[in-house]
Design a protein around this motif. Sequence first.
Motif, PDB file in Angstrom:
ATOM      1  N   MET A 112       0.882  -0.915   0.184  1.00  0.00           N
ATOM      2  CA  MET A 112      -0.007   0.234  -0.012  1.00  0.00           C
ATOM      3  C   MET A 112       0.818   1.203   0.027  1.00  0.00           C
ATOM      4  SD  MET A 112      -3.232  -0.747   2.596  1.00  0.00           S
ATOM      5  CE  MET A 112      -4.216  -2.157   2.109  1.00  0.00           C
ATOM      6  N   SER A 113       0.329   2.243  -0.357  1.00  0.00           N
ATOM      7  CA  SER A 113       0.921   3.708  -0.372  1.00  0.00           C
ATOM      8  C   SER A 113       1.253   4.211   0.842  1.00  0.00           C
ATOM      9  CB  SER A 113       0.293   4.486  -1.299  1.00  0.00           C
ATOM     10  OG  SER A 113      -0.867   4.957  -0.768  1.00  0.00           O
ATOM     11  N   ARG A 114       2.159   4.780   1.138  1.00  0.00           N
ATOM     12  CA  ARG A 114       2.336   5.585   2.393  1.00  0.00           C
ATOM     13  C   ARG A 114       1.412   6.543   2.654  1.00  0.00           C
ATOM     14  NH1 ARG A 114       5.786   6.171   6.221  1.00  0.00           N
ATOM     15  NH2 ARG A 114       6.499   8.210   7.313  1.00  0.00           N
ATOM     16  N   ASN A 115       1.072   7.180   1.602  1.00  0.00           N
ATOM     17  CA  ASN A 115      -0.009   8.034   1.997  1.00  0.00           C
ATOM     18  C   ASN A 115      -1.450   7.518   1.853  1.00  0.00           C
ATOM     19  OD1 ASN A 115      -1.418  10.573   2.154  1.00  0.00           O
ATOM     20  ND2 ASN A 115      -1.237  11.319  -0.112  1.00  0.00           N
ATOM     21  N   TRP A 116      -1.739   6.817   2.654  1.00  0.00           N
ATOM     22  CA  TRP A 116      -2.838   5.697   2.811  1.00  0.00           C
ATOM     23  C   TRP A 116      -4.144   6.647   2.640  1.00  0.00           C
ATOM     24  CZ3 TRP A 116      -7.404   4.270   5.403  1.00  0.00           C
ATOM     25  CH2 TRP A 116      -7.659   2.947   5.128  1.00  0.00           C
ATOM     26  N   THR A 117      -5.049   6.409   2.028  1.00  0.00           N
ATOM     27  CA  THR A 117      -6.529   6.924   1.726  1.00  0.00           C
ATOM     28  C   THR A 117      -7.466   5.939   1.665  1.00  0.00           C
ATOM     29  OG1 THR A 117      -6.568   6.816  -0.693  1.00  0.00           O
ATOM     30  CG2 THR A 117      -5.428   8.604   0.330  1.00  0.00           C
ATOM     31  N   ASP A 118      -8.710   6.282   1.609  1.00  0.00           N
ATOM     32  CA  ASP A 118      -9.854   5.343   1.475  1.00  0.00           C
ATOM     33  C   ASP A 118      -9.538   4.252   0.258  1.00  0.00           C
ATOM     34  OD1 ASP A 118     -10.435   7.656   0.089  1.00  0.00           O
ATOM     35  OD2 ASP A 118     -12.127   6.766  -0.413  1.00  0.00           O
ATOM     36  N   HIS A 119      -9.007   4.826  -0.859  1.00  0.00           N
ATOM     37  CA  HIS A 119      -8.671   3.628  -1.979  1.00  0.00           C
ATOM     38  C   HIS A 119      -7.864   2.514  -1.471  1.00  0.00           C
ATOM     39  CE1 HIS A 119     -10.703   6.560  -4.635  1.00  0.00           C
ATOM     40  NE2 HIS A 119      -9.878   7.454  -4.107  1.00  0.00           N
ATOM     41  N   ASP A 120      -7.495   2.700  -0.332  1.00  0.00           N
ATOM     42  CA  ASP A 120      -6.243   1.653   0.268  1.00  0.00           C
ATOM     43  C   ASP A 120      -7.448   0.635   0.904  1.00  0.00           C
ATOM     44  OD1 ASP A 120      -3.792   2.287  -0.940  1.00  0.00           O
ATOM     45  OD2 ASP A 120      -3.895   4.127   0.493  1.00  0.00           O
ATOM     46  N   VAL A 121      -8.520   1.032   1.254  1.00  0.00           N
ATOM     47  CA  VAL A 121      -9.345  -0.019   2.059  1.00  0.00           C
ATOM     48  C   VAL A 121      -9.457  -1.078   1.283  1.00  0.00           C
ATOM     49  CG1 VAL A 121     -11.764  -0.335   3.151  1.00  0.00           C
ATOM     50  CG2 VAL A 121     -10.281   1.921   3.272  1.00  0.00           C
ATOM     51  N   PRO A 122      -9.348  -2.495   2.036  1.00  0.00           N
ATOM     52  CA  PRO A 122      -9.573  -3.576   0.925  1.00  0.00           C
ATOM     53  C   PRO A 122     -11.044  -4.076   1.098  1.00  0.00           C
ATOM     54  CG  PRO A 122      -8.569  -4.199   3.256  1.00  0.00           C
ATOM     55  CD  PRO A 122      -8.671  -2.620   3.072  1.00  0.00           C
ATOM     56  N   SER A 123     -11.591  -4.909   0.351  1.00  0.00           N
ATOM     57  CA  SER A 123     -12.967  -5.273   0.157  1.00  0.00           C
ATOM     58  C   SER A 123     -13.313  -5.883   1.518  1.00  0.00           C
ATOM     59  CB  SER A 123     -13.126  -6.459  -0.684  1.00  0.00           C
ATOM     60  OG  SER A 123     -14.552  -6.846  -0.523  1.00  0.00           O
ATOM     61  N   GLN A 124     -14.479  -5.205   1.616  1.00  0.00           N
ATOM     62  CA  GLN A 124     -15.202  -5.715   3.116  1.00  0.00           C
ATOM     63  C   GLN A 124     -16.529  -6.397   3.053  1.00  0.00           C
ATOM     64  OE1 GLN A 124     -13.734  -4.231   6.205  1.00  0.00           O
ATOM     65  NE2 GLN A 124     -12.022  -3.892   4.621  1.00  0.00           N
ATOM     66  N   GLN A 125     -16.440  -7.011   1.816  1.00  0.00           N
ATOM     67  CA  GLN A 125     -17.626  -8.147   1.669  1.00  0.00           C
ATOM     68  C   GLN A 125     -17.670  -9.276   2.694  1.00  0.00           C
ATOM     69  OE1 GLN A 125     -20.167  -8.092  -0.704  1.00  0.00           O
ATOM     70  NE2 GLN A 125     -19.381  -6.333  -1.932  1.00  0.00           N
ATOM     71  N   GLY A 126     -18.821  -9.555   3.132  1.00  0.00           N
ATOM     72  CA  GLY A 126     -19.049 -10.302   4.212  1.00  0.00           C
ATOM     73  C   GLY A 126     -18.931 -10.078   5.563  1.00  0.00           C
ATOM     74  N   ARG A 127     -18.437  -8.579   5.752  1.00  0.00           N
ATOM     75  CA  ARG A 127     -17.778  -8.350   7.289  1.00  0.00           C
ATOM     76  C   ARG A 127     -19.025  -7.394   7.784  1.00  0.00           C
ATOM     77  NH1 ARG A 127     -12.270  -5.910   8.349  1.00  0.00           N
ATOM     78  NH2 ARG A 127     -12.331  -7.362   9.901  1.00  0.00           N
ATOM     79  N   VAL A 128     -19.086  -7.527   9.077  1.00  0.00           N
ATOM     80  CA  VAL A 128     -20.272  -6.686   9.835  1.00  0.00           C
ATOM     81  C   VAL A 128     -19.525  -5.713  10.591  1.00  0.00           C
ATOM     82  CG1 VAL A 128     -22.017  -6.907  11.225  1.00  0.00           C
ATOM     83  CG2 VAL A 128     -21.735  -8.812   9.601  1.00  0.00           C
ATOM     84  N   ALA A 129     -20.045  -4.461  10.443  1.00  0.00           N
ATOM     85  CA  ALA A 129     -19.475  -3.378  11.178  1.00  0.00           C
ATOM     86  C   ALA A 129     -20.509  -2.583  11.908  1.00  0.00           C
ATOM     87  CB  ALA A 129     -18.777  -2.339  10.192  1.00  0.00           C
ATOM     88  N   VAL A 130     -20.188  -2.584  13.307  1.00  0.00           N
ATOM     89  CA  VAL A 130     -21.139  -1.849  14.122  1.00  0.00           C
ATOM     90  C   VAL A 130     -20.259  -0.185  14.346  1.00  0.00           C
ATOM     91  CG1 VAL A 130     -22.476  -1.640  16.216  1.00  0.00           C
ATOM     92  CG2 VAL A 130     -22.455  -3.648  15.040  1.00  0.00           C
ATOM     93  N   ILE A 131     -21.084   0.792  14.267  1.00  0.00           N
ATOM     94  CA  ILE A 131     -20.495   2.136  14.403  1.00  0.00           C
ATOM     95  C   ILE A 131     -21.246   2.792  15.305  1.00  0.00           C
ATOM     96  CG2 ILE A 131     -19.094   4.176  13.226  1.00  0.00           C
ATOM     97  CD1 ILE A 131     -19.211   2.561  10.638  1.00  0.00           C
ATOM     98  N   THR A 132     -20.798   3.205  16.298  1.00  0.00           N
ATOM     99  CA  THR A 132     -21.576   4.360  17.333  1.00  0.00           C
ATOM    100  C   THR A 132     -21.573   5.822  16.818  1.00  0.00           C
ATOM    101  OG1 THR A 132     -19.860   4.812  18.963  1.00  0.00           O
ATOM    102  CG2 THR A 132     -21.050   2.716  19.453  1.00  0.00           C
ATOM    103  N   GLY A 133     -22.558   6.433  16.794  1.00  0.00           N
ATOM    104  CA  GLY A 133     -22.432   7.795  16.429  1.00  0.00           C
ATOM    105  C   GLY A 133     -22.486   8.038  15.076  1.00  0.00           C
ATOM    106  N   ALA A 134     -23.006   7.334  14.258  1.00  0.00           N
ATOM    107  CA  ALA A 134     -22.663   7.184  12.815  1.00  0.00           C
ATOM    108  C   ALA A 134     -23.595   7.979  11.845  1.00  0.00           C
ATOM    109  CB  ALA A 134     -22.425   5.873  12.323  1.00  0.00           C
ATOM    110  N   ASN A 135     -24.523   8.660  12.617  1.00  0.00           N
ATOM    111  CA  ASN A 135     -25.320   9.500  11.809  1.00  0.00           C
ATOM    112  C   ASN A 135     -24.891  10.716  11.277  1.00  0.00           C
ATOM    113  OD1 ASN A 135     -25.848  10.127  14.454  1.00  0.00           O
ATOM    114  ND2 ASN A 135     -27.173  11.654  13.671  1.00  0.00           N
ATOM    115  N   THR A 136     -23.882  11.153  11.765  1.00  0.00           N
ATOM    116  CA  THR A 136     -23.175  12.263  11.193  1.00  0.00           C
ATOM    117  C   THR A 136     -21.539  12.285  11.466  1.00  0.00           C
ATOM    118  OG1 THR A 136     -23.429  14.776  11.353  1.00  0.00           O
ATOM    119  CG2 THR A 136     -23.394  13.606  13.372  1.00  0.00           C
ATOM    120  N   GLY A 137     -20.989  13.223  10.823  1.00  0.00           N
ATOM    121  CA  GLY A 137     -19.566  13.542  11.077  1.00  0.00           C
ATOM    122  C   GLY A 137     -18.601  12.634  10.804  1.00  0.00           C
ATOM    123  N   LEU A 138     -17.886  12.300  11.535  1.00  0.00           N
ATOM    124  CA  LEU A 138     -16.691  11.047  11.524  1.00  0.00           C
ATOM    125  C   LEU A 138     -17.257   9.673  11.227  1.00  0.00           C
ATOM    126  CD1 LEU A 138     -13.952  12.360  14.025  1.00  0.00           C
ATOM    127  CD2 LEU A 138     -13.802  12.795  11.706  1.00  0.00           C
TER     128      LEU A 138
END
Length: 300
Positions: free
Chosen positions: A1-27
């Motif tokens: 991966m490039s040193r200047n890591w960006t969202d393009h470096d995110v690998p496939s998340q297929q099949g993964r389940v993510a729970v994120i608190t406070g996710a309706n706005t901002g970060l």
Amino acid sequence: MSRNWTDHDVPSQQGRVAVITGANTGLGFDTAKVLADHGAQVVLAVRDVEKGKQAAARLGADVTVQELDLASLTSVRAAAAELHDRLPKIDLLINNAGVMYPPRQTTRDGFELQFGTNHLGHFAFTGLLLDMLLPVAGSRVVTVASIAHRIRASIHFDDLQWEKSYDRVAAYGQAKLANLMFSYELQRRLASHGTTAAIAAHPGVARTELMRNSPAIARALFPVVAPLFTQSSERGALPTLRAATDPAALGGQYYGPAGAGGYRGRPEVVASSPQSYDVAVQQRLWAVSEELTAVKFPVG
């Protein structure tokens, strides 16, 4: 991966389940968007369900909403129980939600709002969901801290709830220091299991609505200094995303912007304050948190 890591470096998340608190706005929203765009099933764990539904509609992917008020242990327990019923597993738990610099208030359980929401709510939520992560190889708990853990910050065991006197800046610093210490101690307890990693991250100074309760002088100066010391919410989410998805990320690490002061820049492994690594304080905070929340972790 490039040193200047960006969202393009995110690998496939297929099949993964993510729970994120406070996710309706901002970060949280920006984190959810990238994960959903890369194929993850995302649960927005939010206090305001209607705003959560609006956010889910904007994401337009495999995104659902879970009611969660981190300022209520009753709500935390109910949300965890519902997620056990709804989900077969959790790959990513991202403890993102938070409050910053409010006038002194207490949670429904009588905790100072910043400590109760930012730390104790997430401590309890993680403990109640951890059994859904432990069987999943490569699962991660990512807790969002802040450079504010360095600002007038200490764990005030003699007055954790700021009942003697209240300093909203110092109280926020305590809560964010607690986030870091929780992540480090959790990793120590997870290490022998070999499946789940605890990693911390911070966004630098990101332009989000979290600044709304800042002191008046800070709000007045913000438009002037913003171009020099801040970054967009999308860039502020990158340390969290890297902690959550970079195959090279390790438990116990702390990701943040690599620029001077940690205000902005590419997401890299960074150091936290010397006191954040104090194992004795981490373990004491853990014990106190278990006592206050009545939540025992299935690791230890």
